[in-house]
Design a protein around this motif. Structure first.
Motif, PDB file in Angstrom:
ATOM      1  N   GLU A 148      -7.236  -9.613  10.040  1.00 23.55           N
ATOM      2  CA  GLU A 148      -7.005  -9.160   8.657  1.00 23.55           C
ATOM      3  C   GLU A 148      -5.630  -9.646   8.213  1.00 23.55           C
ATOM      4  O   GLU A 148      -4.963 -10.404   8.924  1.00 23.55           O
ATOM      5  N   ALA A 149      -5.200  -9.219   7.004  1.00 25.87           N
ATOM      6  CA  ALA A 149      -3.844  -9.493   6.523  1.00 25.87           C
ATOM      7  C   ALA A 149      -3.565 -10.982   6.278  1.00 25.87           C
ATOM      8  O   ALA A 149      -2.574 -11.530   6.775  1.00 25.87           O
ATOM      9  N   HIS A 162       5.540  -4.156   8.225  1.00 22.46           N
ATOM     10  CA  HIS A 162       5.680  -2.699   8.311  1.00 22.46           C
ATOM     11  C   HIS A 162       5.617  -2.246   9.773  1.00 22.46           C
ATOM     12  O   HIS A 162       5.163  -2.991  10.641  1.00 22.46           O
ATOM     13  N   ILE A 209     -11.591  -7.122   2.369  1.00 23.04           N
ATOM     14  CA  ILE A 209     -10.291  -6.514   2.038  1.00 23.04           C
ATOM     15  C   ILE A 209      -9.150  -7.545   2.018  1.00 23.04           C
ATOM     16  O   ILE A 209      -9.353  -8.719   2.271  1.00 23.04           O
ATOM     17  N   SER A 226       0.866  -1.175   0.000  1.00 25.78           N
ATOM     18  CA  SER A 226       0.000   0.000   0.000  1.00 25.78           C
ATOM     19  C   SER A 226       0.904   1.226   0.000  1.00 25.78           C
ATOM     20  O   SER A 226       2.042   1.175   0.479  1.00 25.78           O
ATOM     21  N   TRP A 240      -6.513  -0.233  -0.533  1.00 25.32           N
ATOM     22  CA  TRP A 240      -5.849  -0.881   0.609  1.00 25.32           C
ATOM     23  C   TRP A 240      -4.914  -1.999   0.140  1.00 25.32           C
ATOM     24  O   TRP A 240      -4.541  -2.070  -1.023  1.00 25.32           O
ATOM     25  N   HIS A 267       1.016  -6.167   9.316  1.00 30.13           N
ATOM     26  CA  HIS A 267       0.598  -6.815   8.060  1.00 30.13           C
ATOM     27  C   HIS A 267       1.880  -7.262   7.362  1.00 30.13           C
ATOM     28  O   HIS A 267       2.884  -6.580   7.417  1.00 30.13           O
TER      29      HIS A 267
END
Ligand code: FUB
Length: 327
Positions: free
Chosen positions: A228-229, A294, A133, A27, A82, A279
């Motif tokens: 997520e991720a 990150h 997402i 991103s 995203w 992520h």
């Protein structure tokens, strides 16, 4: 440890080895006046850059291939480009990305290119039946490609409890199921068609099992439940599904025997970094395994201004990933 890229803010790095080099599809974070909230509105990204390097030596240069896709080029998108990912199949490169459509609902799009560094031409509509997402692709040894996706709260995964095609607006915002005995929502997976541009079969919910019970992880188990991720990689013939636990800020993983899971929770890959989100991606390069991730060190802790880093990871004799501390 220094970020890999310092002239831009970058996050959510999906790394792949293409043509003998490491390509990174992150991103592209940017400054915003949008008020911070738990829905993630401040993550207001509008384009993608691709990066590559032929060495993961800390001193090696990383090439920025420039903007490869932007909001204005994608007819169905309103905002928020995203976390993306990329895949290679049949001589073409595919960039997968989530974004809000004109109704504010997250969908997943695909853009096609001839080179790993793009440029990429987006399909005019999102993938039919896609939602939520963080798409992550995985092409298995037999050539079958899969896309993994899903994210809670701002990522809207909790809005699909009535079915894959029923968006329940009541659940919008930083909400998720909870309560004694309630199972956590699972990430999603779909097979991709041979041309990589549509789902080839119905979306499936993935089970992440607690090793002590053999049952799905509970919704209230925020240290281990999927947030997520999503990422999928294969090591020694086993499928490793890894993910972020969101509000507890861990990168965690489970191991299974099929790309559809179930995956039995295996532990943590990375302890919390500076910043709310975490992520990652995991890739083998030149015989060693690397965790791309990150943190917010470069922006001194601004949650939506993140920077990509890489560190080597290790497996023990049983195939468990050794937990790393942020550097
Ligand atoms: O970058 C925007 C969102 O933040 C991603 O889609 C999530 O995984 C989190 O990193």
């Amino acid at each position: 440890m220094a970020p890999l890229i310092t002239h831009l803010y970058t996050a959510d790095p999906s790394a792949h080895v293409f043509e003998g080099k490491v390509y990174i599809y992150p991103s592209h974070d940017r400054e915003t006046d949008i008020q911070f909230n738990d829905n993630g509105d401040q993550y207001d990204m509008a384009d993608y850059h691709v990066f590559s390097t032929d060495s993961l030596d800390p001193a090696a240069p990383v090439t920025d291939h420039g903007v490869v896709l932007k909001t204005e080029d994608i007819p169905w998108v309103s905002k928020q480009l995203w976390a993306p990912d990329a895949a290679f199949k049949n001589g073409k490169y595919y960039l997968y990305f989530p974004a809000r459509d004109k109704e504010g609902i997250f969908r997943i799009g695909v853009a096609v290119g001839d080179r790993p560094e793009g440029p990429f031409t987006p399909d005019p509509e999102p993938i039919k039946g896609s939602y939520s997402i963080d798409p992550a692709t995985f092409v298995d040894d037999d050539g079958q490609a899969y896309v993994y996706f899903g994210g809670l709260w701002g990522g809207q995964l909790q809005c699909y409890q009535k079915g894959h095609d029923v968006f329940d607006a009541e659940w919008q915002g930083p909400k998720e199921p909870s309560g004694a005995g309630v199972h956590a929502l699972g990430p999603r997976v779909a097979k991709l068609t041979d041309d990589m541009r549509q789902f080839a079969a119905e979306v499936q919910e993935i089970k992440i099992l607690a090793p002590e019970t053999g049952e799905p992880i509970l919704a209230d188990d925020h240290d281990r439940r999927f947030f997520e991720a999503a990422w999928l990689h294969k090591y020694n013939g086993k499928y490793y599904f890894s993910y972020s636990t969101g509000d507890t800020h861990y990168l965690a993983y489970g191991v299974g025997d099929s790309p559809y899971g179930p995956f039995t929770y295996g532990g943590r890959i990375l302890e919390p970094v500076l910043g709310w989100t975490t992520h990652h991606s995991i890739v083998e390069f030149q015989g060693r395994w690397w965790l791309f991730h990150h943190d917010c060190e470069l922006s001194k802790g601004v949650n939506h201004l993140r920077s990509v880093k890489v560190k080597e990871i290790f497996y023990d004799k049983e195939g468990k990933i050794v937990t790393e501390k942020p550097e």
